[in-house]
Design a protein around this motif. Sequence first.
Motif, mmCIF file in Angstrom:
data_model
loop_
_atom_site.group_PDB
_atom_site.id
_atom_site.type_symbol
_atom_site.label_atom_id
_atom_site.label_comp_id
_atom_site.label_asym_id
_atom_site.label_seq_id
_atom_site.Cartn_x
_atom_site.Cartn_y
_atom_site.Cartn_z
ATOM 1 N N PHE A 238 0.809 -1.224 0.000
ATOM 2 C CA PHE A 238 0.000 0.000 0.000
ATOM 3 C C PHE A 238 0.845 1.279 0.000
ATOM 4 O O PHE A 238 0.319 2.366 0.194
ATOM 5 N N GLN A 239 2.157 1.166 -0.220
ATOM 6 C CA GLN A 239 3.015 2.345 -0.268
ATOM 7 C C GLN A 239 3.826 2.409 -1.565
ATOM 8 O O GLN A 239 3.849 3.444 -2.237
ATOM 9 N N THR A 240 4.510 1.318 -1.887
ATOM 10 C CA THR A 240 5.294 1.273 -3.116
ATOM 11 C C THR A 240 5.078 -0.060 -3.820
ATOM 12 O O THR A 240 4.951 -1.102 -3.175
ATOM 13 N N LEU A 241 5.022 -0.030 -5.133
ATOM 14 C CA LEU A 241 4.959 -1.237 -5.952
ATOM 15 C C LEU A 241 5.856 -1.017 -7.157
ATOM 16 O O LEU A 241 5.524 -0.272 -8.077
ATOM 17 N N TRP A 242 7.043 -1.644 -7.129
ATOM 18 C CA TRP A 242 8.063 -1.420 -8.146
ATOM 19 C C TRP A 242 7.898 -2.406 -9.293
ATOM 20 O O TRP A 242 7.603 -3.578 -9.086
ATOM 21 N N HIS A 243 8.139 -1.924 -10.520
ATOM 22 C CA HIS A 243 8.044 -2.801 -11.683
ATOM 23 C C HIS A 243 8.756 -2.152 -12.872
ATOM 24 O O HIS A 243 9.258 -1.037 -12.788
ATOM 25 N N LYS A 244 8.811 -2.906 -13.971
ATOM 26 C CA LYS A 244 9.415 -2.468 -15.241
ATOM 27 C C LYS A 244 10.842 -1.934 -15.105
ATOM 28 O O LYS A 244 11.155 -0.820 -15.553
ATOM 29 N N PRO A 245 11.776 -2.697 -14.533
ATOM 30 C CA PRO A 245 13.171 -2.235 -14.506
ATOM 31 C C PRO A 245 13.787 -2.258 -15.907
ATOM 32 O O PRO A 245 13.481 -3.135 -16.713
ATOM 33 N N ASP A 246 14.629 -1.288 -16.189
ATOM 34 C CA ASP A 246 15.333 -1.249 -17.472
ATOM 35 C C ASP A 246 16.706 -0.643 -17.236
ATOM 36 O O ASP A 246 16.854 0.272 -16.431
ATOM 37 N N TRP A 247 17.728 -1.148 -17.926
ATOM 38 C CA TRP A 247 19.113 -0.736 -17.718
ATOM 39 C C TRP A 247 19.482 0.428 -18.623
ATOM 40 O O TRP A 247 19.023 0.517 -19.761
ATOM 41 N N SER A 248 20.338 1.314 -18.133
ATOM 42 C CA SER A 248 20.943 2.311 -19.004
ATOM 43 C C SER A 248 21.945 1.604 -19.923
ATOM 44 O O SER A 248 22.436 0.515 -19.610
ATOM 45 N N PRO A 249 22.266 2.175 -21.088
ATOM 46 C CA PRO A 249 23.173 1.503 -22.026
ATOM 47 C C PRO A 249 24.527 1.147 -21.437
ATOM 48 O O PRO A 249 25.151 0.170 -21.865
ATOM 49 N N ASP A 250 25.019 1.929 -20.457
ATOM 50 C CA ASP A 250 26.314 1.619 -19.845
ATOM 51 C C ASP A 250 26.183 0.716 -18.622
ATOM 52 O O ASP A 250 27.197 0.376 -17.994
#
Length: 275
Positions: A238-250
């Motif tokens: 009910f506070q945070t729900l993390w999803h869709k991680p993606d990396w920077s090119p480096d």
Amino acid sequence: MGLWTMNADSSNKKRLYPYGMMPDWLSNNASIVYIGPSVEGSSTSTSQIWIMDTLGNNKVRITNFNISNRYPKVSPTGTKIVFSSQAEGQGPRVWVVNTDGTNLIKLTETGGDHPAWSPDGTKIVYCNTVDGRLWTMNTDGTNKKQLSNRKDMIVKVTLIIFAVCLAIVGCGCNKTPTNPIDPPPIEPYATTDCDPSWSPNGNTIAYAHHSLSDTPSGIFLINPDGSNKRLFLESVEFQTLWHKPDWSPDGRWLVLCETYSAQIYKIMAPEGDSL
């Protein structure tokens, strides 16, 4: 809503197209692959894969299914797009097509969603919607192997949140009942591993884990052979729900989404995952 671009420091935000979603860059960064309505300008028709330039012009439709498609990802060579579709009246399956729309091939006969390429272009990681776990396979659909397992050891990693950026839509993880032709679920959606993203150096896969029981929900990291699973960023109910991680090119940063605040966050990646 719609497709936007911005600089890595969140400056210079520009809206490209009001109806697009789930974008990915073509390898030359001169074009964008995205999901858009089958009838341009409509917000109600089925979702198809399109390509347009970085100004939002010169749109070309790639798929022509009579049902929605999603999660397109461009191969490292820029010649193929892997994606998920419920074509043929089935639950989600992983498909691949050339960027000119030719050579359409179905890669999974049972559930498959959220596909992503390895940086060398030889493997695809995806969510098996039958068991809710990550699997890998060759790019022709052979040699399928289960990657994530709830009995793996969990190790927390300390991190710092650096910058809040642009609003984003929710996860879209598949938690609907499986198609009747699929094998029965092993654990019927008590847990789901989704949104996998391969680090640029090929050493790590980041993904979102959503759980009702067995382990914390949040962003996890795992080696491509299934070893060294560890919790990177824990969701708080009910506070945070993390999803869709993606990396920077480096490989120095992970960009990810948080549902409750509808924000994008830029977070320093773990040591050892940069190029």
